[in-house]
Scaffold this motif. Structure first.
Motif, PDB file in Angstrom:
ATOM      1  N   GLU A   1       0.810  -1.223   0.000  1.00 55.49           N
ATOM      2  CA  GLU A   1       0.000   0.000   0.000  1.00 55.49           C
ATOM      3  C   GLU A   1       0.840   1.268   0.000  1.00 55.49           C
ATOM      4  OE1 GLU A   1      -0.238  -2.631   2.091  1.00 55.49           O
ATOM      5  OE2 GLU A   1      -0.812  -1.972   4.123  1.00 55.49           O
ATOM      6  N   ASP A   2       2.150   1.133   0.113  1.00 59.53           N
ATOM      7  CA  ASP A   2       3.030   2.295  -0.027  1.00 59.53           C
ATOM      8  C   ASP A   2       3.334   2.597  -1.494  1.00 59.53           C
ATOM      9  OD1 ASP A   2       4.820   1.101   2.833  1.00 59.53           O
ATOM     10  OD2 ASP A   2       3.416   2.788   2.771  1.00 59.53           O
ATOM     11  N   THR A   3       2.894   1.727  -2.389  1.00 60.56           N
ATOM     12  CA  THR A   3       3.127   1.938  -3.815  1.00 60.56           C
ATOM     13  C   THR A   3       2.453   3.227  -4.270  1.00 60.56           C
ATOM     14  OG1 THR A   3       3.344  -0.406  -4.313  1.00 60.56           O
ATOM     15  CG2 THR A   3       2.679   1.028  -6.130  1.00 60.56           C
ATOM     16  N   ALA A   4       3.238   4.115  -4.854  1.00 63.56           N
ATOM     17  CA  ALA A   4       2.722   5.430  -5.258  1.00 63.56           C
ATOM     18  C   ALA A   4       3.837   6.208  -5.946  1.00 63.56           C
ATOM     19  CB  ALA A   4       2.237   6.221  -4.040  1.00 63.56           C
ATOM     20  N   VAL A   5       3.452   7.323  -6.544  1.00 61.83           N
ATOM     21  CA  VAL A   5       4.434   8.305  -6.989  1.00 61.83           C
ATOM     22  C   VAL A   5       4.643   9.279  -5.836  1.00 61.83           C
ATOM     23  CG1 VAL A   5       4.966  10.146  -8.620  1.00 61.83           C
ATOM     24  CG2 VAL A   5       3.759   8.093  -9.402  1.00 61.83           C
ATOM     25  N   TYR A   6       5.885   9.464  -5.480  1.00 68.04           N
ATOM     26  CA  TYR A   6       6.238  10.314  -4.346  1.00 68.04           C
ATOM     27  C   TYR A   6       6.815  11.634  -4.874  1.00 68.04           C
ATOM     28  CZ  TYR A   6       5.554   6.487  -1.068  1.00 68.04           C
ATOM     29  OH  TYR A   6       5.000   5.487  -0.303  1.00 68.04           O
ATOM     30  N   HIS A   7       6.291  12.724  -4.324  1.00 66.60           N
ATOM     31  CA  HIS A   7       6.750  14.071  -4.675  1.00 66.60           C
ATOM     32  C   HIS A   7       7.204  14.788  -3.415  1.00 66.60           C
ATOM     33  CE1 HIS A   7       4.811  14.302  -8.738  1.00 66.60           C
ATOM     34  NE2 HIS A   7       3.996  13.431  -8.196  1.00 66.60           N
ATOM     35  N   CYS A   8       8.056  15.778  -3.599  1.00 63.35           N
ATOM     36  CA  CYS A   8       8.354  16.673  -2.493  1.00 63.35           C
ATOM     37  C   CYS A   8       7.921  18.086  -2.873  1.00 63.35           C
ATOM     38  CB  CYS A   8       9.824  16.639  -2.113  1.00 63.35           C
ATOM     39  SG  CYS A   8      10.984  17.028  -3.433  1.00 63.35           S
ATOM     40  N   ALA A   9       7.661  18.881  -1.852  1.00 57.96           N
ATOM     41  CA  ALA A   9       7.223  20.262  -2.052  1.00 57.96           C
ATOM     42  C   ALA A   9       7.884  21.141  -1.021  1.00 57.96           C
ATOM     43  CB  ALA A   9       5.705  20.361  -1.935  1.00 57.96           C
ATOM     44  N   ALA A  10       8.193  22.344  -1.410  1.00 62.47           N
ATOM     45  CA  ALA A  10       8.802  23.321  -0.514  1.00 62.47           C
ATOM     46  C   ALA A  10       7.834  24.486  -0.354  1.00 62.47           C
ATOM     47  CB  ALA A  10      10.135  23.806  -1.081  1.00 62.47           C
ATOM     48  N   ASP A  11       7.354  24.670   0.853  1.00 59.40           N
ATOM     49  CA  ASP A  11       6.396  25.731   1.129  1.00 59.40           C
ATOM     50  C   ASP A  11       6.979  26.723   2.121  1.00 59.40           C
ATOM     51  OD1 ASP A  11       4.053  23.186   0.880  1.00 59.40           O
ATOM     52  OD2 ASP A  11       4.086  24.927  -0.427  1.00 59.40           O
ATOM     53  N   PRO A  12       6.769  28.000   1.907  1.00 60.52           N
ATOM     54  CA  PRO A  12       7.296  29.005   2.840  1.00 60.52           C
ATOM     55  C   PRO A  12       6.837  28.709   4.261  1.00 60.52           C
ATOM     56  CG  PRO A  12       6.402  30.061   0.880  1.00 60.52           C
ATOM     57  CD  PRO A  12       6.022  28.617   0.810  1.00 60.52           C
ATOM     58  N   ILE A  13       7.763  28.856   5.202  1.00 63.79           N
ATOM     59  CA  ILE A  13       7.453  28.510   6.596  1.00 63.79           C
ATOM     60  C   ILE A  13       6.174  29.147   7.107  1.00 63.79           C
ATOM     61  CG2 ILE A  13       8.266  28.954   8.960  1.00 63.79           C
ATOM     62  CD1 ILE A  13      11.035  28.036   8.014  1.00 63.79           C
ATOM     63  N   PRO A  14       5.895  30.430   6.814  1.00 64.91           N
ATOM     64  CA  PRO A  14       4.652  31.007   7.346  1.00 64.91           C
ATOM     65  C   PRO A  14       3.396  30.264   6.907  1.00 64.91           C
ATOM     66  CG  PRO A  14       6.114  32.742   6.612  1.00 64.91           C
ATOM     67  CD  PRO A  14       6.703  31.444   6.121  1.00 64.91           C
ATOM     68  N   THR A  15       3.450  29.594   5.772  1.00 62.85           N
ATOM     69  CA  THR A  15       2.252  28.894   5.301  1.00 62.85           C
ATOM     70  C   THR A  15       2.184  27.472   5.841  1.00 62.85           C
ATOM     71  OG1 THR A  15       3.261  28.067   3.257  1.00 62.85           O
ATOM     72  CG2 THR A  15       2.283  30.267   3.205  1.00 62.85           C
ATOM     73  N   GLY A  16       3.311  26.935   6.309  1.00 63.38           N
ATOM     74  CA  GLY A  16       3.318  25.624   6.926  1.00 63.38           C
ATOM     75  C   GLY A  16       3.413  24.475   5.948  1.00 63.38           C
ATOM     76  N   CYS A  17       3.482  23.274   6.509  1.00 63.96           N
ATOM     77  CA  CYS A  17       3.589  22.061   5.709  1.00 63.96           C
ATOM     78  C   CYS A  17       2.352  21.860   4.848  1.00 63.96           C
ATOM     79  CB  CYS A  17       3.756  20.848   6.609  1.00 63.96           C
ATOM     80  SG  CYS A  17       5.326  20.761   7.484  1.00 63.96           S
ATOM     81  N   PHE A  18       2.574  21.346   3.643  1.00 66.42           N
ATOM     82  CA  PHE A  18       1.510  20.885   2.748  1.00 66.42           C
ATOM     83  C   PHE A  18       0.595  22.006   2.254  1.00 66.42           C
ATOM     84  CE2 PHE A  18       3.172  17.006   3.899  1.00 66.42           C
ATOM     85  CZ  PHE A  18       2.862  16.576   5.190  1.00 66.42           C
ATOM     86  N   SER A  19       1.015  23.243   2.333  1.00 66.78           N
ATOM     87  CA  SER A  19       0.169  24.333   1.856  1.00 66.78           C
ATOM     88  C   SER A  19       0.156  24.426   0.335  1.00 66.78           C
ATOM     89  CB  SER A  19       0.633  25.655   2.450  1.00 66.78           C
ATOM     90  OG  SER A  19       1.936  25.980   1.970  1.00 66.78           O
ATOM     91  N   LEU A  20       1.191  23.879  -0.321  1.00 65.52           N
ATOM     92  CA  LEU A  20       1.289  23.841  -1.781  1.00 65.52           C
ATOM     93  C   LEU A  20       1.213  25.225  -2.417  1.00 65.52           C
ATOM     94  CD1 LEU A  20      -0.759  20.620  -2.634  1.00 65.52           C
ATOM     95  CD2 LEU A  20       1.716  20.925  -2.573  1.00 65.52           C
ATOM     96  N   VAL A  21       1.848  26.183  -1.787  1.00 61.81           N
ATOM     97  CA  VAL A  21       1.924  27.520  -2.376  1.00 61.81           C
ATOM     98  C   VAL A  21       3.335  27.824  -2.846  1.00 61.81           C
ATOM     99  CG1 VAL A  21      -0.015  28.389  -1.016  1.00 61.81           C
ATOM    100  CG2 VAL A  21       2.335  28.660  -0.164  1.00 61.81           C
TER     101      VAL A  21
END
Length: 122
Positions: A89-109
């Motif tokens: 179930e870990d099978t997937a396409v894995y991506h990384c993202a860098a978001d500005p600290i003020p917006t926090g993790c996973f904000s995708l901005v």
């Protein structure tokens, strides 16, 4: 030119390990929260782990807690995701993202990188 590149995916058997890398060029990770996402076929994208460079705090989704470990090499401007005890179930396409600290993790901005495929065979 700003780039964010995930690598290290591959085919592994159940119970195996892989280490993914997220390398940045054109900007520094300092000032960002770096998150790892994955998207399995037919499923929604999910954020599974993140590190905030403001205070080095980390987050793990329950699905990967105690199996995955996020770490950094500031000198290389790279974030790693060590994945142990892998399951089908870990099978997937894995991506990384860098978001500005003020917006926090996973904000995708911020920045979004090309993914890497992880396939776990049963």
């Amino acid at each position: 030119e700003v780039q964010l590149q995930a690598s290290g995916g591959g085919l592994v058997q159940t119970g195996g390990s892989l280490r993914l890398s997220c390398a940045a060029s054109g900007f520094s990770f300092l000032g960002y929260a770096i998150g790892w996402f994955r998207q399995a076929p037919g499923k929604e994208r999910e954020g599974i782990s993140c590190i905030n460079f403001n205070d080095n705090s980390t987050f793990y989704d329950d699905s990967v807690k105690d199996r995955f470990d996020i770490s950094t090499d500031v000198a290389k401007n790279t974030v790693y995701l060590q994945m142990n005890s892998l399951k089908p179930e870990d099978t997937a396409v894995y991506h990384c993202a860098a978001d500005p600290i003020p917006t926090g993790c996973f904000s995708l901005v911020g920045y979004w990188g090309q993914g890497t495929l992880v396939t776990v065979s049963s």
